[in-house]
Design an enzyme around this catalytic site. Structure first.
Site, short mmCIF file in Angstrom:
data_model
loop_
_atom_site.label_atom_id
_atom_site.label_comp_id
_atom_site.label_asym_id
_atom_site.label_seq_id
_atom_site.Cartn_x
_atom_site.Cartn_y
_atom_site.Cartn_z
N ASN A 112 22.58 8.46 5.02
CA ASN A 112 23.40 8.93 6.14
C ASN A 112 23.12 10.37 6.57
O ASN A 112 23.93 11.01 7.21
CB ASN A 112 24.89 8.69 5.85
CG ASN A 112 25.39 9.43 4.65
OD1 ASN A 112 24.66 10.22 4.05
ND2 ASN A 112 26.64 9.21 4.29
N GLU A 126 31.19 24.42 -3.01
CA GLU A 126 29.82 24.04 -2.68
C GLU A 126 28.99 25.24 -2.22
O GLU A 126 27.82 25.39 -2.60
CB GLU A 126 29.83 22.93 -1.62
CG GLU A 126 30.36 21.61 -2.17
CD GLU A 126 30.62 20.55 -1.11
OE1 GLU A 126 30.32 20.78 0.08
OE2 GLU A 126 31.14 19.48 -1.48
P1 IDP Z 1 30.68 11.98 2.56
O1 IDP Z 1 29.22 12.35 2.46
O2 IDP Z 1 31.04 11.42 3.90
O3 IDP Z 1 31.59 13.12 2.15
P2 IDP Z 1 31.32 10.78 -0.01
O4 IDP Z 1 32.35 9.74 -0.23
O5 IDP Z 1 31.60 12.17 -0.50
O6 IDP Z 1 30.96 10.78 1.54
O7 IDP Z 1 29.99 10.25 -0.68
C1 IDP Z 1 28.88 11.12 -0.85
C2 IDP Z 1 27.63 10.38 -0.44
O8 IDP Z 1 27.44 9.30 -1.33
C3 IDP Z 1 27.66 9.75 0.94
O9 IDP Z 1 27.35 10.67 1.98
C4 IDP Z 1 26.60 8.69 0.79
O10 IDP Z 1 25.30 9.27 0.89
C5 IDP Z 1 26.80 8.23 -0.64
N1 IDP Z 1 27.67 7.05 -0.71
C6 IDP Z 1 29.00 7.00 -0.53
N2 IDP Z 1 29.47 5.74 -0.65
C7 IDP Z 1 28.38 4.99 -0.94
C8 IDP Z 1 28.19 3.60 -1.18
O11 IDP Z 1 29.12 2.79 -1.16
N3 IDP Z 1 26.92 3.20 -1.42
C9 IDP Z 1 25.86 4.05 -1.45
N4 IDP Z 1 25.99 5.37 -1.22
C10 IDP Z 1 27.24 5.83 -0.97
#
Ligand code: IDP
Ligand code: MG
Length: 149
Positions: A112, A126
């Site tokens: 993403n 951070e």
């Molecule tokens: P965020 O980046 O929007 O803050 P977080 O929940 O903090 O989202 O998760 C950190 C990163 O972990 C996400 O940006 C994504 O790259 C990865 N991630 C989160 N959920 C999933 C998942 O269900 N599968 C694979 N990667 C995930």
């Protein structure tokens, strides 16, 4: 003024999206106060994502985030933590609205392209993890009176 931590992830760097992402923050009016291009260690990424240590994707995420270069930045502005999260879209690009960075530029939750701190407290943690005091540049945005009343 608030500060937040933003990083173009290895997928965003490889896809040549650093410029597009920086452009969006510049055009919004935010002020860049620190930036560096680096490949982070897996240990560093484990610290960065410590909150997610119990998630099944934690190991893969930390490995991926350390697999190539990232563009790490600190941006400053009013309400920037909240506004950055809105600019990013949802964690899952498939749920992100068009117009958001993830909604416009990527498809898959594991790729993403961008990180942005989710709370002011996490932004501080951070920023301290990624940047030393001497890496910040002090300057004035000359058009500040045209951004803020
Ligand atoms: P965020 O980046 O929007 O803050 P977080 O929940 O903090 O989202 O998760 C950190 C990163 O972990 C996400 O940006 C994504 O790259 C990865 N991630 C989160 N959920 C999933 C998942 O269900 N599968 C694979 N990667 C995930
Ligand atoms: Mg997060």
């Amino acid at each position: 003024m608030e500060r937040t931590f933003v990083a173009v992830k290895p997928d965003g760097v490889q896809r040549g999206l650093c410029g597009e992402i920086i452009k969006r923050f510049e055009h919004r009016g935010f002020k860049l106060v620190a930036a560096k291009f680096l490949q982070a260690s897996e240990e560093h990424m484990k610290k960065h994502y410590l909150d997610l240590k119990d998630m099944p994707f934690y190991a893969g995420l930390c490995k991926y985030m350390s697999s190539g270069p990232v563009f790490a930045m600190v941006w400053e502005g009013q309400d920037i933590v909240k506004l950055t999260r809105m600019m990013l879209g949802e964690t899952n690009p498939a749920e992100s609205k068009p117009g958001s960075i993830r909604g416009d530029l990527c498809i898959n939750i594991g790729r993403n392209i961008i990180h942005g701190s989710d709370t002011l407290q996490n932004a501080k943690t951070e920023i301290d993890l990624w940047f030393k005091a001497e890496e910040f540049v002090n300057y004035e945005q000359v058009f500040k009176p045209f951004l803020y009343e």
